[in-house]
Scaffold this motif. Structure first.
Motif, PDB file in Angstrom:
ATOM      1  N   ARG A  19      -4.489   7.432   4.478  1.00  0.00           N
ATOM      2  CA  ARG A  19      -5.052   8.391   4.558  1.00  0.00           C
ATOM      3  C   ARG A  19      -6.389   8.046   5.616  1.00  0.00           C
ATOM      4  N   THR A  20      -6.766   6.922   5.796  1.00  0.00           N
ATOM      5  CA  THR A  20      -7.764   6.487   6.538  1.00  0.00           C
ATOM      6  C   THR A  20      -7.759   5.547   7.771  1.00  0.00           C
ATOM      7  N   THR A  21      -7.844   5.919   8.860  1.00  0.00           N
ATOM      8  CA  THR A  21      -7.655   4.956   9.907  1.00  0.00           C
ATOM      9  C   THR A  21      -8.592   3.854   9.909  1.00  0.00           C
ATOM     10  N   GLY A  22      -8.247   2.753  10.355  1.00  0.00           N
ATOM     11  CA  GLY A  22      -8.855   1.499  10.287  1.00  0.00           C
ATOM     12  C   GLY A  22      -8.621   0.416   9.161  1.00  0.00           C
ATOM     13  N   CYS A  23      -8.330   0.917   8.094  1.00  0.00           N
ATOM     14  CA  CYS A  23      -8.071   0.267   6.784  1.00  0.00           C
ATOM     15  C   CYS A  23      -6.885  -0.547   6.821  1.00  0.00           C
ATOM     16  N   CYS A  24      -5.655  -0.239   7.611  1.00  0.00           N
ATOM     17  CA  CYS A  24      -4.444  -0.778   7.469  1.00  0.00           C
ATOM     18  C   CYS A  24      -3.838  -0.854   9.082  1.00  0.00           C
ATOM     19  N   GLU A  25      -4.176  -1.681   9.758  1.00  0.00           N
ATOM     20  CA  GLU A  25      -3.841  -1.507  11.189  1.00  0.00           C
ATOM     21  C   GLU A  25      -3.039  -2.892  12.016  1.00  0.00           C
ATOM     22  N   TRP A  26      -2.387  -2.613  12.807  1.00  0.00           N
ATOM     23  CA  TRP A  26      -1.721  -3.829  13.591  1.00  0.00           C
ATOM     24  C   TRP A  26      -2.664  -4.629  14.332  1.00  0.00           C
TER      25      TRP A  26
END
Length: 119
Positions: A19-26
């Motif tokens: 639900r939160t952008t930036g917490c689990c990214e490539w």
């Protein structure tokens, strides 16, 4: 020795990724490598990221903490992996992550690799 607190932060970051952008990214280079990997049968980095988040947050999956032993990554003590069940992949999809943000309120991980699990 393991670091249970760091492992908990990494898992929390993946859960936040639902639900939160930036917490689990490539990592950008890793995502491009995955896009061109025919062994992944068309699975995109976006799909793999979403699948990883659901696996950890909703399906009870766990990350495994691995002691870092590769000289080029000597700046970190651990890296993290998950093997996600996926139809069409006998042993699942292997995903490699690094804890890159240790803020307990909003931790973050970066995905650096994904490929079919080799037994």
């Amino acid at each position: 020795m393991s670091d249970p607190a760091e492992l908990a932060l990494a898992e929390e970051a993946v859960r936040h990724g639902l639900r939160t952008t930036g917490c689990c990214e490539w990592d950008d280079r890793a995502a491009e490598r995955v896009r061109s990997d025919p062994s992944l049968q068309g699975l995109t980095p976006e799909y793999i990221r979403s699948r990883l988040c659901r696996f950890i947050a909703a399906e009870g999956g766990r990350l495994q903490q691995v002691r870092e032993g590769r000289p080029e990554y000597s700046y970190r003590a651990y890296w993290y992996k998950a093997v996600i069940p996926e139809p069409g992949f006998q042993h699942g999809i292997f995903v490699e992550l690094e804890l890159t943000e240790t803020d307990p309120q909003l931790p973050g991980v970066t995905i650096f690799n994904a490929h079919p699990q080799r037994k």
